[in-house]
Design a protein around this motif. Structure first.
Motif, PDB file in Angstrom:
ATOM      1  N   UNK A 282       0.822  -1.194   0.000  1.00  0.00           N
ATOM      2  CA  UNK A 282       0.000   0.000   0.000  1.00  0.00           C
ATOM      3  C   UNK A 282       0.858   1.247   0.000  1.00  0.00           C
ATOM      4  N   UNK A 283       0.388   2.286  -0.673  1.00  0.00           N
ATOM      5  CA  UNK A 283       1.140   3.524  -0.739  1.00  0.00           C
ATOM      6  C   UNK A 283       0.704   4.524   0.320  1.00  0.00           C
ATOM      7  N   UNK A 284      -0.158   4.097   1.244  1.00  0.00           N
ATOM      8  CA  UNK A 284      -0.418   4.817   2.486  1.00  0.00           C
ATOM      9  C   UNK A 284      -0.716   3.764   3.551  1.00  0.00           C
ATOM     10  N   UNK A 285      -1.087   4.166   4.729  1.00  0.00           N
ATOM     11  CA  UNK A 285      -1.224   3.219   5.838  1.00  0.00           C
ATOM     12  C   UNK A 285      -2.673   2.880   6.170  1.00  0.00           C
ATOM     13  N   UNK A 286      -3.577   3.083   5.237  1.00  0.00           N
ATOM     14  CA  UNK A 286      -4.995   2.927   5.536  1.00  0.00           C
ATOM     15  C   UNK A 286      -5.598   1.615   5.054  1.00  0.00           C
ATOM     16  N   UNK A 287      -4.772   0.685   4.582  1.00  0.00           N
ATOM     17  CA  UNK A 287      -5.329  -0.506   3.963  1.00  0.00           C
ATOM     18  C   UNK A 287      -5.144  -1.787   4.757  1.00  0.00           C
ATOM     19  N   UNK A 288      -4.231  -1.804   5.712  1.00  0.00           N
ATOM     20  CA  UNK A 288      -3.854  -3.073   6.340  1.00  0.00           C
ATOM     21  C   UNK A 288      -5.038  -3.790   6.984  1.00  0.00           C
ATOM     22  N   UNK A 289      -5.960  -3.056   7.593  1.00  0.00           N
ATOM     23  CA  UNK A 289      -7.088  -3.702   8.263  1.00  0.00           C
ATOM     24  C   UNK A 289      -8.080  -4.323   7.285  1.00  0.00           C
ATOM     25  N   UNK A 290      -8.030  -3.928   6.020  1.00  0.00           N
ATOM     26  CA  UNK A 290      -8.991  -4.399   5.035  1.00  0.00           C
ATOM     27  C   UNK A 290      -8.544  -5.685   4.336  1.00  0.00           C
ATOM     28  N   UNK A 291      -7.285  -6.046   4.474  1.00  0.00           N
ATOM     29  CA  UNK A 291      -6.735  -7.090   3.621  1.00  0.00           C
ATOM     30  C   UNK A 291      -6.626  -8.462   4.280  1.00  0.00           C
ATOM     31  N   UNK A 292      -7.074  -8.599   5.495  1.00  0.00           N
ATOM     32  CA  UNK A 292      -6.915  -9.876   6.180  1.00  0.00           C
ATOM     33  C   UNK A 292      -8.012 -10.877   5.866  1.00  0.00           C
ATOM     34  N   UNK A 293      -9.159 -10.423   5.371  1.00  0.00           N
ATOM     35  CA  UNK A 293     -10.293 -11.318   5.123  1.00  0.00           C
ATOM     36  C   UNK A 293     -10.921 -11.067   3.749  1.00  0.00           C
ATOM     37  N   UNK A 294     -10.089 -10.842   2.762  1.00  0.00           N
ATOM     38  CA  UNK A 294     -10.598 -10.561   1.424  1.00  0.00           C
ATOM     39  C   UNK A 294     -11.169 -11.817   0.768  1.00  0.00           C
ATOM     40  N   UNK A 295     -12.254 -11.628   0.021  1.00  0.00           N
ATOM     41  CA  UNK A 295     -12.821 -12.718  -0.776  1.00  0.00           C
ATOM     42  C   UNK A 295     -12.236 -12.598  -2.191  1.00  0.00           C
ATOM     43  N   UNK A 296     -11.311 -13.503  -2.506  1.00  0.00           N
ATOM     44  CA  UNK A 296     -10.616 -13.490  -3.799  1.00  0.00           C
ATOM     45  C   UNK A 296     -10.837 -14.830  -4.471  1.00  0.00           C
ATOM     46  N   UNK A 297     -11.085 -14.793  -5.775  1.00  0.00           N
ATOM     47  CA  UNK A 297     -11.335 -16.000  -6.554  1.00  0.00           C
ATOM     48  C   UNK A 297     -10.397 -16.038  -7.757  1.00  0.00           C
ATOM     49  N   UNK A 298     -10.403 -17.157  -8.471  1.00  0.00           N
ATOM     50  CA  UNK A 298      -9.502 -17.295  -9.613  1.00  0.00           C
ATOM     51  C   UNK A 298      -9.789 -16.254 -10.687  1.00  0.00           C
ATOM     52  N   UNK A 299     -11.034 -15.834 -10.824  1.00  0.00           N
ATOM     53  CA  UNK A 299     -11.385 -14.820 -11.818  1.00  0.00           C
ATOM     54  C   UNK A 299     -10.651 -13.507 -11.532  1.00  0.00           C
TER      55      UNK A 299
END
Length: 304
Positions: A282-299
Motif C-alpha cells: 500500500x502507498x499509504x497506511x490505511x489498507x492493512x485492516x482491510x486485507x486480512x479477510x478478502x474474498x478473492x477467486x480465480x477470476x
C-alpha cells in the motif's frame, strides 16, 4: 544496462525473454493481447532492462485494475510478469525495475499494488520490496472419472459446444464481461478492457446462481461460483461436473481465499491445499485492516 519504460515496440523483446527463461511462450497475438487494449494502447505499466546489444535482460510490470474492498473501489495494479534472464540474476535488476514501476503507478494515482508471487519470487517481494502477506490462497481440485480423456477438445470442439449448450452455458467471448455484475457485487478485481477467447470461457446463470469456467485441454478451471444457498452451489457443481464428465476432462480446478462464501461447499467436494501467497504494497497506511479477510477467486487473477 539500459533501463527504460515498457513501450509497445518492446513487447516482442519481453515475449522472447519469457521464452528464454521458461522454454515456452504464447504466440505473438495472444501475448500482445495481455498488454495492449482494444484501442492499441498499453494496459500494462512496467520497466525493461536491456543489455548492450539491446536484448531484454529483465522485466517487471503491473496491470492496472479497479479493486472492490469493503464496498469501495480503489485504483490499483496487479503485479504481473517478473522475469530476469539467468545471465543477469543477482544484479539487483528485479528490485530496481519494481521500484521504478511503483514510482510510476503512484504518479498515476494507484493506491496499492497486489499479487500472488510464486515461491521463487516471494522472498524478493517480502524482503526487498516490503510487501505484506496476510494469507495464502487455496487451491481446490476435484478429480472427474471420465473416458476418453480430451474428447471434447477433439472434432473441432463440436462435443464441447453441444454439451455446454445443453447444460445452459453461453460463450462470453463477445461480451464486455462486467465481473461486478456477474458476481453480484462480490468481486475483488475488475480489469478494464478485459477480453475473453472464443470457445474457451463460458458462463451459466439461473435464479441468482452463476458460475464462470475456462476450458483447457484436460481441465476445467472455475473462475467463480455464486449462489444464495447451498442448493444453488450444488446445482452449479453438478452442472460443471457433468460437463467435465461428458467432454473428457478429468479435473476441475479453482483458486480462492478461505473467506469466500462458497469455500465451505468447495471443501466438501474438492481436495483443498494451500497455494500462492496473497500480498500487497500500500502507498499509504490505511489498507492493512482491510486485507486480512478478502474474498478473492480465480477470476481475480490476471492469468485467468
Amino acid at each position: 544496462m539500459n533501463i527504460v519504460p515498457l513501450a509497445l515496440s518492446d513487447l516482442e523483446l519481453v515475449r522472447r525473454l519469457h521464452f528464454e527463461i521458461y522454454g515456452w511462450t504464447k504466440n505473438k497475438d495472444e501475448f500482445e493481447s495481455m498488454y495492449v487494449d482494444s484501442q492499441g494502447d498499453l494496459k500494462a505499466v512496467g520497466y525493461l532492462a536491456k543489455n548492450e546489444r539491446g536484448e531484454a535482460a529483465a522485466y517487471y510490470g503491473v496491470f492496472l485494475c479497479d479493486l472492490r474492498v469493503d464496498g469501495k473501489f480503489f485504483f490499483s495494479a496487479q503485479s504481473g510478469d517478473t522475469m530476469t534472464h539467468p545471465d543477469f540474476q543477482g544484479k539487483g535488476l528485479f528490485t530496481k525495475l519494481a521500484l521504478k514501476t511503483y514510482d510510476k503507478v503512484r504518479e498515476l494515482g494507484v493506491d496499492f499494488v497486489y499479487g500472488f508471487p510464486n515461491e521463487s519470487s516471494y522472498p524478493g517481494f517480502k524482503r526487498k520490496l516490503n510487501w505484506n502477506f496476510p494469507f495464502k490462497m487455496k487451491k481446490a481440485i476435484r478429480v472427474v472419472p471420465c473416458l476418453p480423456f480430451g474428447l471434447g477438445g477433439d472434432l473441432f470442439g463440436m462435443i464441447d459446444l453441444a454439451v455446454l449448450e445443453a447444460a445452459g452455458f453461453r460463450d462470453i467471448a463477445e461480451d464486455t464481461f462486467g465481473r461486478a455484475n456477474a458476481i453480484k457485487g462480490d468481486c475483488f478485481a475488475i480489469f478494464p478492457d478485459r477480453t475473453f477467447e472464443k470457445k474457451k470461457y463460458y458462463i451459466y446463470e439461473s435464479n441468482g446462481a452463476s458460475i464462470l469456467i475456462k476450458l483447457d485441454r484436460l481441465k476445467i478451471y472455475i473462475g467463480f461460483m455464486n449462489a444464495e444457498e447451498e442448493s444453488g452451489y450444488k446445482m452449479l457443481f453438478d452442472k460443471v461436473f457433468w460437463v467435465a464428465f461428458l467432454t473428457g476432462r478429468p479435473a476441475l480446478i479453482t483458486y480462492l481465499s478461505s473467506w469466500c462464501h462458497e469455500f465451505d461447499f468447495i471443501k466438501s467436494k474438492f481436495k483443498v491445499s494451500e497455494s500462492l501467497n496473497f500480498g500487497y504494497l500500500g502507498f499509504d497506511n490505511n489498507f492493512s485492516d482491510h486485507f486480512n479477510t478478502l474474498r478473492i477467486r480465480y477470476v481475480d487473477y490476471d492469468t485467468f
